[in-house]
Write an enzyme that holds these catalytic residues in place. Structure first.
Site, PDB file in Angstrom:
ATOM      1  N   SER A 198       0.875  -1.110  -0.147  1.00 54.93           N
ATOM      2  CA  SER A 198       0.092  -0.031   0.063  1.00 54.93           C
ATOM      3  C   SER A 198       0.852   1.357   0.059  1.00 54.93           C
ATOM      4  O   SER A 198       1.773   1.600  -0.943  1.00 54.93           O
ATOM      5  CB  SER A 198      -0.971  -0.019   1.115  1.00 54.93           C
ATOM      6  OG  SER A 198      -2.051   0.938   1.068  1.00 54.93           O
TER       7      SER A 198
ATOM      8  N   HIS B 139      -4.339  -0.834  -4.634  1.00 54.38           N
ATOM      9  CA  HIS B 139      -5.691  -0.968  -4.403  1.00 54.38           C
ATOM     10  C   HIS B 139      -6.265  -0.755  -5.514  1.00 54.38           C
ATOM     11  O   HIS B 139      -7.236  -0.076  -5.862  1.00 54.38           O
ATOM     12  CB  HIS B 139      -6.346  -0.081  -3.230  1.00 54.38           C
ATOM     13  CG  HIS B 139      -5.679  -0.224  -2.036  1.00 54.38           C
ATOM     14  ND1 HIS B 139      -6.027  -1.108  -1.150  1.00 54.38           N
ATOM     15  CD2 HIS B 139      -4.632   0.404  -1.413  1.00 54.38           C
ATOM     16  CE1 HIS B 139      -5.145  -1.037   0.242  1.00 54.38           C
ATOM     17  NE2 HIS B 139      -4.352   0.063  -0.231  1.00 54.38           N
TER      18      HIS B 139
ATOM     19  N   GLU C  35      -5.353  -5.495  -4.680  1.00 52.93           N
ATOM     20  CA  GLU C  35      -5.072  -5.857  -3.470  1.00 52.93           C
ATOM     21  C   GLU C  35      -4.774  -7.100  -3.439  1.00 52.93           C
ATOM     22  O   GLU C  35      -5.219  -8.071  -4.199  1.00 52.93           O
ATOM     23  CB  GLU C  35      -6.265  -5.618  -2.503  1.00 52.93           C
ATOM     24  CG  GLU C  35      -6.802  -4.058  -2.070  1.00 52.93           C
ATOM     25  CD  GLU C  35      -7.957  -3.745  -1.697  1.00 52.93           C
ATOM     26  OE1 GLU C  35      -8.532  -4.561  -1.187  1.00 52.93           O
ATOM     27  OE2 GLU C  35      -8.158  -2.633  -1.190  1.00 52.93           O
TER      28      GLU C  35
END
Lengths: 280, 280
Positions: free
Chosen positions: A144, A186, A213
């Site tokens: 992330s 994401h 993800e």
């Protein structure tokens, strides 16, 4: 067309323990198979692993550091340290610097990529981590926010649900671990193609990489990137773009970008960064 | 690189009243400039316009029919009729058939594309509308569900926020007005790239066209598509795809698709459907 199964067979098992840079699209499985984290662990020398966890992107560094500590501990790492730097001077801590010299893997957690860069960019600690990772003297993973910082240019924020436009994306300078990529994470989960395109329009020489993800783009030392995990890695290559209005477009004026290459890479798919083509 | 302004200047003003097929990504401006609806009106002979509104995709055909009736009436259309067919036998209504022979533009509203096709596909009424539109004897516009039905293959539903996979999209047979395209709408607004890719993976010979809200892909008689409105039209061309696992992939297994062409087209951009390239 090549059958996926055949591609997997041709993958050399020798690479399965080599140091690599793992760029993870966030929300990786931490409970069940833990494929991506297990791969990072294997690439960090398994039971000989000396793992440093960098929780600095997070506003709850203790909590998130502890969580990954437990995971790698359960896997059987030999030594684990959370490099919980809270201000830039903390990055001069000689205990951390010594640890980084000997560690086999560094893991950058999620959080806020600007926070991570603000605390660690251009510190002795981070410069040494980057140097060792780039030489593949150890493995490095980022998830992330920890993935966002990989390029020299970084998406620091932005919006979605709009046509691609320059105002849709906020850019900053990343850590430059893999300088030539522009990472978003994401990816399909949070509708980020428009923001990645908006970013690429300003830097068409960079390779746009959108990672879903629980999915990982793993960069090997030989210039090959391989996909593991549950989703896809989307490559946007604007290097041969024939037209764009990006230079003249103002504010949220929609962007034109003609003749991009697009690759959707699933499990086991590989991409040759030199040739700029899927590989094998 | 070509400057946008120059491109606009080269656009021949003669085309501004020609019959065209307007594929609208939904949520077109109905209040302020109404650019797209005004363009449809101009392409339907302006003050000489005889406009048929087909509200059959909607569960509230009277309401939606009335809304567009008022808009085109305010613009000064000569004659407007809402072709409010409620069952397939209604499509044999000779008053409607006579009207379609003389009208200068047909507008397909939003709603549910399966409902629209269920009521009108392969009826005398719809076949005649398609025939006249394809010959550009009149203009035709469709928004949202009315845009989805344009291709021979149609996205009838699906999901988002996932990696591209075959289970992400529901396909059905559309009206085949522009048979070679595969249309998705509300494109960046509703995160639909993954679903368009999933659809294209099953039909790589078709041109995937993702249209944003308040944006229109206008198909001229000379094989040129031009973008008008507020957002972008995204073209996914998989005709030279070098690899895909789409045939073997099961359920929600992520798709691989290598070497697609991607074009982001903004206001005034044109695409040559014969050459399969942006034009000009």
């Amino acid at each position: 067309m090549i059958n996926t199964e055949v591609k997997h067979q041709t993958r050399e098992s020798a690479t399965l323990t080599k140091n690599a840079i793992l760029v993870i699209g966030g929300a990786e499985d931490k409970v069940h198979g833990k494929e991506i984290l297990q791969t990072f662990f294997n690439r960090s020398k398994s039971s000989d692993a000396i793992i440093g966890i960098v929780p600095c992107a997070s506003r709850e560094p203790s909590l998130i550091g502890e969580r990954y500590h437990r995971i790698f501990s359960d896997m059987g790492a030999k030594e684990i340290k959370v490099l919980d730097v809270r201000d830039r001077s903390g990055a001069n801590d000689s205990a951390y610097l010594d640890f980084v010299e000997n560690c086999t893997g560094i893991f950058l957690t999620g959080g806020d990529q600007l926070r991570l860069c603000g605390l660690l960019a251009d510190t002795i600690l981070m410069n040494r981590i980057i140097e060792r990772a780039q030489k593949r003297e150890m493995s490095l993973a980022g998830t992330s926010a920890g993935a966002a910082v990989m390029g020299h240019h970084m998406i620091s924020g932005g919006s979605s649900a709009e046509s691609p436009n320059r105002a849709l994306v906020d850019m900053a300078i990343g850590l430059g671990i893999i300088p030539e990529v522009l990472v978003d994470q994401h990816f399909y989960n949070r509708n980020r193609l428009a923001r990645l395109l908006s970013a690429v329009s300003g830097h068409p020489e960079l390779l746009g990489i959108g990672i879903d993800e629980d999915t990982c783009a793993m960069f090997e030392s030989d210039g090959i990137m391989e996909v593991i995990g549950k989703g896809t890695v989307t490559i946007v290559n604007a290097r041969n773009m024939t037209y764009s209005n990006a230079k003249e477009a103002k504010g949220n004026e929609p962007l034109s970008m003609h003749n991009l290459k697009l690759h959707i890479l699933g499990y086991g798919d590989r991409y040759d960064l030199e040739q700029n083509q899927p590989y094998g």
